[in-house]
Scaffold this active site. Structure first.
Site, PDB file in Angstrom:
ATOM      1  CG  MET A  30      -1.901  -1.192   1.157  1.00  0.00           C
ATOM      2  SD  MET A  30      -3.444  -0.925   2.042  1.00  0.00           S
ATOM      3  CE  MET A  30      -2.856  -0.644   3.685  1.00  0.00           C
ATOM      4  CG  HIS A  34       8.456   0.157   6.079  1.00  0.00           C
ATOM      5  ND1 HIS A  34       8.726  -1.190   6.179  1.00  0.00           N
ATOM      6  CD2 HIS A  34       7.114   0.280   6.235  1.00  0.00           C
ATOM      7  CE1 HIS A  34       7.616  -1.844   6.417  1.00  0.00           C
ATOM      8  NE2 HIS A  34       6.615  -0.984   6.439  1.00  0.00           N
ATOM      9  CG  HIS A  37       6.932  -2.150   2.149  1.00  0.00           C
ATOM     10  ND1 HIS A  37       6.792  -0.998   2.878  1.00  0.00           N
ATOM     11  CD2 HIS A  37       5.715  -2.765   2.162  1.00  0.00           C
ATOM     12  CE1 HIS A  37       5.549  -0.897   3.310  1.00  0.00           C
ATOM     13  NE2 HIS A  37       4.877  -1.955   2.903  1.00  0.00           N
TER      14      HIS A  37
HETATM   15  O1  PAF Z   1      -0.241  -5.761   3.747  1.00  0.00           O
HETATM   16  C1  PAF Z   1      -0.603  -4.838   2.999  1.00  0.00           C
HETATM   17  O2  PAF Z   1       0.096  -3.869   2.783  1.00  0.00           O
HETATM   18  C2  PAF Z   1      -1.998  -4.923   2.378  1.00  0.00           C
HETATM   19  O3  PAF Z   1      -2.905  -5.507   3.229  1.00  0.00           O
HETATM   20  C3  PAF Z   1      -1.983  -5.610   1.004  1.00  0.00           C
HETATM   21  C4  PAF Z   1      -1.597  -7.062   1.127  1.00  0.00           C
HETATM   22  C5  PAF Z   1      -1.039  -4.893   0.059  1.00  0.00           C
HETATM   23  C6  PAF Z   1      -3.394  -5.568   0.396  1.00  0.00           C
HETATM   24  O4  PAF Z   1      -3.834  -4.264   0.212  1.00  0.00           O
END
Ligand code: PAF
Length: 280
Positions: A30, A34, A37
């Protein structure tokens, strides 16, 4: 690295890679990226031929409109961060592109979403399933990478993939922490300096609770964690549950399962933080 915003542009790229037999690794996010990710992106790069990252703040998974409004968004910064990695494609669609029509699908996860996050954020996992099933359908990944910080989400996505018979391998990746132990989260940037100072107590307390089993009971462990956190300024535990790591149902005794995890959600002011610890 290309950035596309439409399903059509995305699928043209994907179809070309598929026809070349390339293994597609996918990291759904989303945004507000950071190190957590980035570790998913790095692992995806090691395990696949091409890496696709999606950046989409999915409205259907927010049960609190304020949370959706304040959720941090900075696409330019995200792109800049991803440029340092081997990412072939960013998919950053609009809400209209992802939901041209209202998504009325209701998913059934049995007891998995009746507890913890599912109990306190009604509809959250249905929204996650809506967006992840669409993204998997569009990206057709061979492997998809998710952080273990969202422990319950990971279990639910694995079930979604099984129930929908999707051929994607779901890979769980370890929690990445700040040097003081705080689990990395896009929401950390919403913490005031005072909250940020106290927030590492969450991880520290979970880690201390590892010494409780098996000498102290499950209930004593829960009470210790909740009390320690609630005694810390600015922090209020919403729940702490010690559960079977597969079924996510609460255990009463350490002998009840071979795989036991403690999952917590804590409010620091209005900012909601989650974390977890594996006992065995
Ligand atoms: O974990 C997340 O950032 C969200 O829940 C995801 C998996 C991208 C779905 O919107």
């Amino acid at each position: 690295m290309d950035i596309v915003t439409t399903k059509k542009e995305l699928q043209d790229k994907i179809n070309a890679w598929k026809s070349e037999g390339r293994v597609i690794g996918f990291v759904p996010t989303m945004g507000a990226l950071h190190e957590g990710h980035l570790s998913l992106v790095k692992t995806a790069g090691e395990q696949s031929d091409v890496v696709v990252v999606s950046i989409f703040v999915n409205p259907t998974q927010f049960n609190n409109p304020d949370d959706l409004k304040t959720y941090p968004r900075d696409l330019d910064k995200d792109v800049e961060m991803l440029e340092k990695y081997n990412v072939e494609l960013i998919f950053a669609p609009t809400v209209k592109e992802m939901y041209p029509d209202e998504d009325k699908r209701q998913f059934d996860f049995g007891n998995l979403d009746k507890v913890m996050e599912g109990k306190f954020r009604p509809g959250h996992f249905n929204g996650v399933a809506q967006v992840v099933s669409k993204l998997f359908d569009y990206v057709k990944p061979d492997k998809a990478f998710f952080g273990e910080k969202d422990f319950q989400q990971l279990a639910i996505i694995r079930k979604l993939v099984r129930d929908l018979n999707m051929s994607v391998e779901v890979v769980g990746c370890p929690i990445v922490r700040e040097p003081d132990g705080l689990a990395m989260s896009s929401r950390n940037q919403l913490l005031t300096p005072e909250m940020r100072k106290n927030a590492p107590v969450i991880a520290k307390t979970l880690s201390e609770s590892l010494n409780f089993a098996p000498g102290k009971t499950v209930k004593e462990t829960v009470d210790f964690v909740v009390k320690t956190i609630n005694d810390t300024g600015n922090l209020e535990a919403e729940y702490f549950e010690i559960v079977d790591g597969d079924t996510l149902q609460a255990v009463n005794n350490w002998d009840d399962s071979d795989y036991i995890v403690g999952c917590i959600a804590v409010f620091a002011g209005k900012v909601r933080l989650i974390d977890n610890v594996t006992y065995k």
